[in-house]
Design a protein around this motif. Structure first.
Motif, PDB file in Angstrom:
ATOM      1  N   ILE A   1      -6.068  -0.616   1.762  1.00 17.27           N
ATOM      2  CA  ILE A   1      -5.315  -1.872   1.635  1.00 17.27           C
ATOM      3  C   ILE A   1      -3.892  -1.654   1.137  1.00 17.27           C
ATOM      4  O   ILE A   1      -3.111  -2.599   1.060  1.00 17.27           O
ATOM      5  N   ASN A   2      -3.543  -0.427   0.809  1.00 13.66           N
ATOM      6  CA  ASN A   2      -2.197  -0.130   0.317  1.00 13.66           C
ATOM      7  C   ASN A   2      -1.143  -0.608   1.324  1.00 13.66           C
ATOM      8  O   ASN A   2      -1.193  -0.266   2.504  1.00 13.66           O
ATOM      9  N   GLY A   3      -0.209  -1.422   0.867  1.00 11.38           N
ATOM     10  CA  GLY A   3       0.833  -1.949   1.736  1.00 11.38           C
ATOM     11  C   GLY A   3       0.457  -3.227   2.453  1.00 11.38           C
ATOM     12  O   GLY A   3       1.247  -3.752   3.247  1.00 11.38           O
ATOM     13  N   THR A   4      -0.749  -3.742   2.196  1.00 10.33           N
ATOM     14  CA  THR A   4      -1.183  -5.003   2.788  1.00 10.33           C
ATOM     15  C   THR A   4      -1.343  -6.049   1.682  1.00 10.33           C
ATOM     16  O   THR A   4      -1.198  -5.745   0.503  1.00 10.33           O
ATOM     17  N   ASP A   5      -1.674  -7.266   2.081  1.00 13.63           N
ATOM     18  CA  ASP A   5      -1.935  -8.317   1.085  1.00 13.63           C
ATOM     19  C   ASP A   5      -3.426  -8.659   1.035  1.00 13.63           C
ATOM     20  O   ASP A   5      -3.815  -9.708   0.537  1.00 13.63           O
ATOM     21  N   ILE A   6      -4.276  -7.761   1.527  1.00 11.32           N
ATOM     22  CA  ILE A   6      -5.717  -7.997   1.530  1.00 11.32           C
ATOM     23  C   ILE A   6      -6.287  -7.718   0.136  1.00 11.32           C
ATOM     24  O   ILE A   6      -6.134  -6.612  -0.380  1.00 11.32           O
ATOM     25  N   PRO A   7      -6.934  -8.687  -0.495  1.00 12.18           N
ATOM     26  CA  PRO A   7      -7.493  -8.469  -1.831  1.00 12.18           C
ATOM     27  C   PRO A   7      -8.792  -7.650  -1.776  1.00 12.18           C
ATOM     28  O   PRO A   7      -9.537  -7.718  -0.801  1.00 12.18           O
ATOM     29  N   LEU A   8      -9.024  -6.903  -2.832  1.00 16.19           N
ATOM     30  CA  LEU A   8     -10.226  -6.079  -2.966  1.00 16.19           C
ATOM     31  C   LEU A   8     -10.989  -6.491  -4.218  1.00 16.19           C
ATOM     32  O   LEU A   8     -10.435  -6.515  -5.324  1.00 16.19           O
ATOM     33  N   VAL A   9     -12.264  -6.806  -4.033  1.00 16.83           N
ATOM     34  CA  VAL A   9     -13.172  -7.058  -5.153  1.00 16.83           C
ATOM     35  C   VAL A   9     -14.252  -5.983  -5.105  1.00 16.83           C
ATOM     36  O   VAL A   9     -14.938  -5.841  -4.097  1.00 16.83           O
TER      37      VAL A   9
END
Length: 325
Positions: free
Chosen positions: A108-116
């Motif tokens: 997800i580095n460089g994206t706006d996708i959240p990680l839980v």
């Protein structure tokens, strides 16, 4: 009569149109989300985490499409899964276990996708977050950190004069290594010695337990994915060697482990779902959602293991526990 019908019709038309407009508004307001689930491997604890996550989002009536993927214990697979989720532009990634969370962080580095993430014992050590309260890198989640001191003290309650406890762990899992080191420090303070033995594959388990049984009277099962994937084997072999077994994961008791005072992975998954809802529906910034742990712990005893080891329900260690047949 015709005039009356015309008047009634004129009155009803605005109401009908209003109802239709309201129905259309309700439909358009139901936002659908796509969540990519990346699970490291199949075993009861991780399965429970996933089910708790899915169930809680359904309970909250959130419209979600789940893309459910399993890395089958392979970190390279975990990275490919996470990269595919990014290409699919999912709304959120739910990563179950440390290796999948680390892979998702990279993807997800460089994206706006959240990680839980969930089922990560040491999220700071694993470099997912810089602190439990610092989640400003679009990453947060729940930790399955175990109450090591309380679990080790259970051995003293089971057998007052016990001296040495064994631990087997995956040498390739950073979370396991740090749990072993913490266990050694804590054990020293309560008059116990830890005999730790690293393994490289599940094939090493029988020899590892045999070796430990010659030096220790009990086996402490830390939250290790490799060990957890073969927990029934661990329980059977330990019982054959008359080893007292205590697990950090409460779900392992039903697989034959004697005793646990640990977390519920199902509840851990539910807590993760609440965080996902805050991010997706409530539009809350992840930096305002700290990493969470569970305060409520489940104490469980396997009755068959208890009886095989010659113990009874009035043992001090079993006080307040749920007995599982």
């Amino acid at each position: 009569m015709k005039l009356k019908k015309l008047i009634v019709t004129l009155i009803l038309i605005p109401m009908i149109l209003s109802g239709c407009a309201q129905g259309a508004a309700d439909t358009s307001d139901t936002e659908k989300f796509v969540i990519g689930i990346s699970q490291l491997a199949d075993h009861p604890a991780l399965d429970d985490s996933k089910q708790g996550f899915i169930d809680e989002l359904k309970n909250q009536a959130i419209n979600v499409e789940f893309l459910d993927q399993n890395a089958q214990g392979d970190t390279n697979n975990a990275l490919m899964i996470a990269q595919k989720f990014v290409r699919d532009d999912v709304d959120l990634i739910f990563a179950i276990a440390t290796a999948t969370a680390q892979a998702a962080k990279q993807a997800i580095n460089g994206t706006d996708i959240p990680l839980v993430f969930t089922a990560v014992a040491e999220p700071v050590f694993s470099q997912l977050v810089t602190d439990f309260n610092v989640t400003d890198n679009n990453i947060t989640g729940t930790s399955n950190a175990a109450p090591i001191k309380e679990n080790l003290e259970l051995f003293k309650e089971l057998k007052e004069d016990i001296k040495t406890i064994g631990i087997i762990y995956n040498i390739g899992e950073s979370n396991s290594e740090i749990q072993v080191n913490k266990s050694k420090e804590i054990a020293e303070g309560i008059g116990l010695q830890i005999e730790a033995l690293g393994i490289a594959s599940v094939n090493d388990i029988p020899q590892a337990i045999d070796t430990i049984s010659k030096k220790a009277e009990g086996l402490y099962i830390v939250t290790d994915n490799m060990v957890a994937s073969s927990i029934s084997l661990v329980a059977t072999l330990s019982q054959e060697k008359d080893l007292l077994t205590v697990a950090a994961d409460a779900s392992q008791v039903k697989e034959g482990i004697l005793l646990s005072r640990g977390i519920s992975y199902y509840e851990l998954g539910r807590e993760s779902a609440i965080m996902a809802k805050q991010i997706l529906v409530d539009k809350k910034d992840i930096s305002e959602i700290p990493v969470r742990t569970l305060d409520n712990l489940d104490k469980k005893v396997n009755v068959k293991a208890m009886e095989a080891l010659g113990l009874t329900k009035d043992n001090k260690a079993f006080e307040g526990a749920e007995f599982i047949d």
